[in-house]
Design a protein around this motif. Structure first.
Motif, PDB file in Angstrom:
ATOM      1  N   GLU A 151       1.011  -1.073   0.135  1.00 22.70           N
ATOM      2  CA  GLU A 151      -0.112  -0.091   0.098  1.00 22.70           C
ATOM      3  C   GLU A 151       0.962   1.125  -0.051  1.00 22.70           C
ATOM      4  OE1 GLU A 151      -2.479   2.179   3.499  1.00 22.70           O
ATOM      5  OE2 GLU A 151      -3.244   0.130   2.953  1.00 22.70           O
ATOM      6  N   VAL A 152       2.006   1.203   0.764  1.00 26.21           N
ATOM      7  CA  VAL A 152       2.904   2.451   0.888  1.00 26.21           C
ATOM      8  C   VAL A 152       3.571   2.755  -0.303  1.00 26.21           C
ATOM      9  CG1 VAL A 152       4.725   3.436   2.122  1.00 26.21           C
ATOM     10  CG2 VAL A 152       2.971   2.236   3.195  1.00 26.21           C
ATOM     11  N   ILE A 153       3.969   1.675  -0.961  1.00 22.07           N
ATOM     12  CA  ILE A 153       4.809   1.657  -2.227  1.00 22.07           C
ATOM     13  C   ILE A 153       3.701   2.260  -3.454  1.00 22.07           C
ATOM     14  CG2 ILE A 153       6.025   0.427  -4.049  1.00 22.07           C
ATOM     15  CD1 ILE A 153       6.908  -1.544  -2.026  1.00 22.07           C
ATOM     16  N   LYS A 154       2.358   1.717  -3.509  1.00 22.34           N
ATOM     17  CA  LYS A 154       1.757   2.313  -4.511  1.00 22.34           C
ATOM     18  C   LYS A 154       1.329   3.607  -4.226  1.00 22.34           C
ATOM     19  CE  LYS A 154      -2.944   1.509  -6.325  1.00 22.34           C
ATOM     20  NZ  LYS A 154      -3.605   2.549  -6.067  1.00 22.34           N
ATOM     21  N   ASN A 155       1.092   4.126  -3.112  1.00 21.88           N
ATOM     22  CA  ASN A 155       0.649   5.375  -2.836  1.00 21.88           C
ATOM     23  C   ASN A 155       1.375   6.461  -3.077  1.00 21.88           C
ATOM     24  OD1 ASN A 155      -1.892   4.368  -2.378  1.00 21.88           O
ATOM     25  ND2 ASN A 155      -1.814   4.175   0.232  1.00 21.88           N
ATOM     26  N   PHE A 172       6.803   3.988   5.764  1.00 18.60           N
ATOM     27  CA  PHE A 172       6.981   2.459   5.863  1.00 18.60           C
ATOM     28  C   PHE A 172       6.708   2.251   7.300  1.00 18.60           C
ATOM     29  CE2 PHE A 172       8.831   2.611   1.606  1.00 18.60           C
ATOM     30  CZ  PHE A 172       8.187   1.771   1.084  1.00 18.60           C
ATOM     31  N   ARG A 173       7.620   2.734   8.182  1.00 21.63           N
ATOM     32  CA  ARG A 173       7.532   2.519   9.450  1.00 21.63           C
ATOM     33  C   ARG A 173       6.256   2.838  10.296  1.00 21.63           C
ATOM     34  NH1 ARG A 173      10.361   0.711  13.706  1.00 21.63           N
ATOM     35  NH2 ARG A 173       9.808   1.374  15.626  1.00 21.63           N
ATOM     36  N   LYS A 174       5.400   4.206   9.801  1.00 22.06           N
ATOM     37  CA  LYS A 174       4.253   4.340  10.411  1.00 22.06           C
ATOM     38  C   LYS A 174       3.276   3.086  10.205  1.00 22.06           C
ATOM     39  CE  LYS A 174       3.341   8.667   9.645  1.00 22.06           C
ATOM     40  NZ  LYS A 174       2.416   9.800   8.950  1.00 22.06           N
ATOM     41  N   THR A 175       3.029   2.703   8.908  1.00 22.83           N
ATOM     42  CA  THR A 175       2.208   1.838   8.583  1.00 22.83           C
ATOM     43  C   THR A 175       2.471   0.354   9.045  1.00 22.83           C
ATOM     44  OG1 THR A 175       1.851   2.889   6.486  1.00 22.83           O
ATOM     45  CG2 THR A 175       1.362   0.909   6.511  1.00 22.83           C
TER      46      THR A 175
END
Length: 282
Positions: A151-155, A172-175
């Motif tokens: 999700e992070v990569i795509k967003n 990344f860390r937050k998610t």
């Protein structure tokens, strides 16, 4: 000017550190017979031997319940070495109640001998790596680290520049912090050997090794490094879910009794997974 994320890049690291030999479940040989029997209620340990008197038990010595524990073995006197060998044999035999099906049921029978003879050296096995990778890929919940990273990569990809901005690294860390890290606490892990060998994990590092972006598609390679401790601490043995089983009582005494002091060890696992997707995927 967009600065791209430099790879490889650590996406997440647990607060509990790797190679932590000071952890409470890594202690060994520090408790006396009096402490084990009085403070931990470990009077009756084994159906085969009485480790306090180094005697072999007969069937008449065994209480109907582990909670009526003031009996002493009256059988044959044993040497320290003989008593230890019998306890480890019983330890292995009892492990089968937690590992009787599936491709990982044999792991506990490798890890117990490693405790007996390994002198605390770290443990690795290709089957553990395979189990970790399967757990990561098969976690279909919304707390899956795999899907959170995806999700992070795509967003946050900059699709015009085909880069991932370095200033978004913290996402990344937050998610991942809100996800469930890979562990083996599912119902099936109570019986397939993974719950008794690993169960909860102690330290996890997740690294993005590569990220390729082209034609509105991306492909990422992510590496997981996970550690657990094959050892019990005081909190473990005070829990009824552990103390009710002779398996864990024997384990705790073999590890912590001053006359035994078999060293626990660090279990190492790693897995590399591929994450791919596209700009227009939902």
């Amino acid at each position: 000017m967009i600065n791209a994320l430099q790879l490889p890049c650590t996406l997440f690291r647990t607060q509990k550190r790797m190679d932590d030999y000071s952890a409470s479940d890594m202690r060994c040989g520090e408790l006396t017979e009096t402490q084990l029997r009085t403070y931990y209620g470990l009077e009756y340990i084994s159906d085969q031997v009485d480790p306090w008197t180094l005697t072999r038990r007969s069937s008449m010595d065994r209480p109907q319940s582990m909670f009526c524990c003031h009996l002493r073995g009256q059988g044959k006197k044993l040497t320290h070495q003989q008593c230890t060998a019998i306890l480890f044999d019983e330890f292995r035999s009892l492990s089968r109640q937690f590992s009787f099906y599936g491709p990982y049921r044999h792991l506990i029978e490798k890890m117990i001998p490693h405790m007996q003879a390994g002198n605390g050296t770290p443990f690795r096995d290709i089957a553990l790596n395979r189990a970790l990778k399967e757990q990561i890929l098969n976690d279909m919940t919304d707390k899956s680290t795999f899907f959170r990273i995806k999700e992070v990569i795509k967003n946050y990809i900059n699709w015009e520049k085909n880069t991932f901005p370095i200033e978004k690294k913290g996402e990344f860390r937050k998610t991942i912090s809100g996800s469930k890290l890979p562990k083996f606490d599912r119902f099936q892990d109570n019986f397939n050997g993974m719950g008794v060998t690993i169960h909860d994990t102690r330290a996890t590092d997740i690294t993005l090794r590569s990220l390729q972006i082209h034609n509105d598609r991306y492909r990422a390679v992510v590496h997981y490094r996970v550690q657990d401790h094959f050892g019990l601490d005081s909190d473990d043995i005070r829990k009824t879910k552990f103390s009710q089983f002779h398996f864990f009582r024997i384990w705790f005494v073999l590890q912590h009794y001053t006359q035994f002091g078999f060293r626990p060890f660090i279990t190492n696992m790693e897995a590399t997974v591929e994450i791919s997707g596209g700009r227009n995927e939902s």
